[in-house]
Enzyme design. Structure first.
Site, short mmCIF file in Angstrom:
data_model
loop_
_atom_site.label_atom_id
_atom_site.label_comp_id
_atom_site.label_asym_id
_atom_site.label_seq_id
_atom_site.Cartn_x
_atom_site.Cartn_y
_atom_site.Cartn_z
N THR A 1 -45.94 18.52 -66.45
CA THR A 1 -44.83 18.06 -65.58
C THR A 1 -43.70 18.08 -66.18
O THR A 1 -42.63 18.49 -65.63
CB THR A 1 -44.93 16.42 -65.29
OG1 THR A 1 -46.45 16.30 -64.87
CG2 THR A 1 -44.09 15.75 -64.27
N HIS B 1 -47.40 9.40 -58.90
CA HIS B 1 -46.99 10.57 -59.53
C HIS B 1 -46.76 11.41 -58.29
O HIS B 1 -47.42 12.35 -58.05
CB HIS B 1 -48.18 10.98 -60.29
CG HIS B 1 -47.78 12.22 -61.17
ND1 HIS B 1 -46.59 12.77 -61.18
CD2 HIS B 1 -48.49 12.95 -62.30
CE1 HIS B 1 -46.51 13.88 -61.88
NE2 HIS B 1 -47.73 13.79 -62.66
#
Ligand code: NCD
Length: 343
Positions: free
Chosen positions: A69, A146
């Site tokens: 990420t 997320h």
């Protein structure tokens, strides 16, 4: 009557995100992915791509560990022409006890144009967003959500399957502690897919479907073999040991919930295999399932991660300072004509 619109286009959760925005971001991700893939395939540098975020500064504030990420947000920001400022828990004032809100205010006072934040605190991204006028993008907050992972997962699924309405997606593992499971469940629910959540009772609460807008499209299972029958895709999850996942022993867990060779051979040939990473090979997934299976799209998820974060960064920055509506990305085209699946 005029709807009062929020001024700051924060991207904090998939829950409550208008479906038009969700679809718009999936379409934008697919477009970015194709453009990047064309550059790579032609041996061309991506330097020739448009740089809509030139002159902007994105603060990448990762207070919890991350490889995919964090790096993909940085690559995405650079591909769009922005500069990136990186901050981690170790080496920043959060290690001295500074609050998340004060860290956010500090970065905002320096004039950054967006703040990407990862924190172990569920709801931490909202805390930061409430403290500043700069768009905040949630890169994973504790067990909560997320959302950019959901965008990239939906883009990968859409690329292979076309419209997800009526499709069956199985999510396996530590559902209770996984922010990926939560965001994916909301996204799949909004797109009309059926979701089967699988794992030991300690890790899949029976009331979990109630988090979704349409709980009837979500079922809880404790038998993986049964749940995999007829699945279009299976998303394997890591045991979130940092969030005190427990219950079954590792060997019990492997027997019941690992995507192993025998399960792989029983899986329908076209069932896609996903994993957000990091994988714990030998626990929830074997090497063969992760790498060798033709239908494993795990590295494609990583590739799509860059494209999805480009889509979200562009959306947040474009709508900063007015004219922002949460549904502004939804185009009639994206609603009427889902992208053609690649198989
Ligand atoms: C996930 C996360 O951090 O929530 N990983 C990721 O962002 N690629 C899943 C995990 O850590 O297991």
């Amino acid at each position: 009557m005029l709807e009062s619109l929020p001024q700051v286009p924060d991207f904090l959760q998939i829950r409550d995100l208008p479906t038009t925005t969700l679809r718009g971001l999936i379409d934008a991700s697919l477009r970015h992915r194709d453009r990047l893939a064309e550059c790579h395939a032609g041996g061309n540098s991506c330097a020739s791509l448009p740089k809509p975020l030139a002159g902007k500064i994105i603060a990448n504030c990762f207070l919890e560990d991350s490889t995919r990420t964090r790096c993909s947000f940085e690559v995405a920001a650079r591909r769009l022409g922005a500069d990136v400022l990186n901050l981690s828990g170790v080496g920043s004032s959060t290690a001295k006890g500074e609050t998340l809100a004060d860290t956010a205010r500090t970065l905002a006072a320096m004039g950054v144009d967006a703040l990407v934040i990862r924190t172990s605190a569920s709801g931490g991204a909202r805390l930061a967003a409430d403290a500043i006028e700069v768009p905040v993008i949630n890169a994973g907050d504790g067990r909560h959500e997320h959302p950019t992972q959901a965008i990239l997962d939906m883009a990968v699924l859409t690329r292979h399957l076309g419209a997800l309405e009526g499709r069956t997606v199985v999510i396996v593992g530590d559902i209770a502690n996984s922010r990926v499971a939560r965001s994916d469940t909301h996204a799949l629910n909004a797109l009309g897919a059926m979701v089967r959540l699988v794992g030991p009772p300690t890790l899949v609460p029976s009331a979990y479907p109630l988090i979704a807008a349409v709980p009837s499209r979500i079922t809880v299972h404790h038998d993986l073999d049964e749940a995999l029958t007829g699945a279009d895709a299976v998303i394997m999850l890591r045991l979130q040991l940092e969030r005190a996942a427990g219950g079954a022993t590792a060997s019990d867990y492997r027997t019941q919930y690992q995507l192993s060779e025998p399960r792989l051979s029983r899986l329908c040939k076209n069932t896609l295999i996903l994993h957000p990473g990091p994988m714990n090979r030998g626990t929830e997934i074997t090497h063969t399932a992760a790498d060798a299976a033709e239908n494993s799209v795990i590295l494609e998820q990583v590739e799509m991660g860059v494209a999805a974060r480009m889509a979200v960064l562009e959306w947040a920055i474009r709508h900063q300072g007015g004219g922002y509506s949460q549904s502004s990305l939804g185009t009639p085209q994206s609603l009427e004509r889902p992208p053609t699946p690649i198989r």
